[in-house]
Enzyme design. Structure first.
Site, PDB file in Angstrom:
ATOM      1  N   HIS A  90       6.783  26.354  14.242  1.00 17.13           N
ATOM      2  CA  HIS A  90       6.725  26.650  15.476  1.00 17.13           C
ATOM      3  C   HIS A  90       7.689  27.355  15.959  1.00 17.13           C
ATOM      4  O   HIS A  90       9.023  27.314  15.513  1.00 17.13           O
ATOM      5  CB  HIS A  90       6.667  25.083  16.373  1.00 17.13           C
ATOM      6  CG  HIS A  90       6.400  25.448  17.614  1.00 17.13           C
ATOM      7  ND1 HIS A  90       7.194  26.018  18.679  1.00 17.13           N
ATOM      8  CD2 HIS A  90       5.128  25.234  18.333  1.00 17.13           C
ATOM      9  CE1 HIS A  90       6.647  26.226  19.978  1.00 17.13           C
ATOM     10  NE2 HIS A  90       5.367  25.748  19.874  1.00 17.13           N
ATOM     11  N   GLU A 160       0.725  32.245  17.976  1.00 11.32           N
ATOM     12  CA  GLU A 160       1.382  31.847  19.398  1.00 11.32           C
ATOM     13  C   GLU A 160       2.455  33.043  19.398  1.00 11.32           C
ATOM     14  O   GLU A 160       3.315  32.937  18.997  1.00 11.32           O
ATOM     15  CB  GLU A 160       2.023  30.434  19.170  1.00 11.32           C
ATOM     16  CG  GLU A 160       1.245  29.441  19.046  1.00 11.32           C
ATOM     17  CD  GLU A 160       1.947  28.196  19.468  1.00 11.32           C
ATOM     18  OE1 GLU A 160       1.241  27.416  20.401  1.00 11.32           O
ATOM     19  OE2 GLU A 160       2.824  27.791  19.013  1.00 11.32           O
TER      20      GLU A 160
HETATM   21  P1  PGA Z   1       2.312  26.466  26.144  1.00  5.53           P
HETATM   22  O1  PGA Z   1       3.072  26.021  24.942  1.00  5.53           O
HETATM   23  O2  PGA Z   1       1.157  26.220  26.311  1.00  5.53           O
HETATM   24  O3  PGA Z   1       3.313  25.508  27.161  1.00  5.53           O
HETATM   25  O4  PGA Z   1       2.630  27.963  26.424  1.00  5.53           O
HETATM   26  C1  PGA Z   1       2.403  26.334  23.612  1.00  5.53           C
HETATM   27  C2  PGA Z   1       3.179  26.038  22.452  1.00  5.53           C
HETATM   28  O5  PGA Z   1       4.254  26.426  22.584  1.00  5.53           O
HETATM   29  O6  PGA Z   1       2.772  25.507  21.261  1.00  5.53           O
END
Ligand code: PGA
Length: 245
Positions: A90, A160
């Protein structure tokens, strides 16, 4: 779809954790979606009850293999606590020092212990020269290279983009850009898994997913689900997303 709730460090008390679990179970029973909850590590053993309606994920695992390693949670430990999935790489862990090499080690440990890894990738920013594509390719190649073909087929990808995380729906990616990126990831995966199985690897999207943008992003983008942060720790907004897609 596969919907993963990444509670990050937002949930700090047991009562709130239990309320979110109850909500998730109700949603899992009343929709077709697979719901996975990723609580802070100390809550895992407390709330992962081995029931079948929702599954649980660790937000991270150790790159070590145990022993004299104060503060580390091993892949085996999170399995024992009830996790079947684990987030690996992540961006918020990468910001704390997880390099591509460390991410690859964690991925191998997860697979060796039978966890389903969710490999998180994504660029910090976009540039007009397409350097961000090379960055994403490198994240994928470095993570997949040490794995056997069988292991490679077990990985879930979560795209992401860092610029879209922790904002609101208006800052999420556009549907066109997401569809393009999914195709690009599939192209790189096809090189890493030449036997056509690359197309079967689920690709999730994460970054400011809320009820207002989730249905649009889910249609025609090629994604298999979402990794949801802030909107997953409010029972109403999480329910709204799950029901909307
Ligand atoms: P968010 O986070 O939906 O608050 O943007 C997503 C993540 O970091 O997994």
């Amino acid at each position: 779809m596969l919907i993963i709730a990444n509670w990050k460090a937002y949930v700090v008390d047991t009562k709130k954790a239990k309320t979110l679990v109850t909500t998730a179970k109700r949603l899992a029973r009343s929709t077709e979606h697979t719901i996975v909850l990723a609580p802070p590590a100390p809550f895992l053993g407390l709330i992962a009850d081995g029931g079948e309606s929702v599954a649980f994920a660790a937000q991270d695992i150790s790159a070590t293999t145990g022993g004299a390693e104060t503060g580390e949670s091993l892949a085996q430990t999170v399995v024992a606590a009830g996790a079947t999935y684990v987030l690996v790489g992540h961006s918020e862990r990468r910001a704390h020092g997880d390099t591509n090499t460390i991410v690859a080690e964690k991925l191998s440990h997860a697979l060796a212990q039978g966890l389903i890894p969710v490999l998180c990738i994504g660029e910090r920013e976009r540039d007009s020269d397409g350097r961000y594509l090379a960055f994403i390719r490198e994240q994928l190649v470095s993570a997949f290279s040490p794995l056997s073909p069988k292991e490679r087929r077990q990985v879930i990808i979560a795209y992401e983009p860092i610029w879209a995380i922790n904002k609101t729906a208006g800052s999420a990616i556009s549907i066109t850009d997401l569809a393009e990126l999914v195709l690009y990831i599939q192209k790189v995966l096809a090189e890493l898994l030449p036997d056509r199985s690359a197309r079967e690897l689920p690709i999730l999207y994460g970054g400011s997913v809320e009820a207002s943008n989730a249905p649009l992003l889910a249609v025609d983008s090629g994604i298999a689900g979402f990794l949801i942060g802030h909107a997953s720790v409010d029972p109403d907004s999480f329910s709204a997303i799950v029901r909307a897609v």
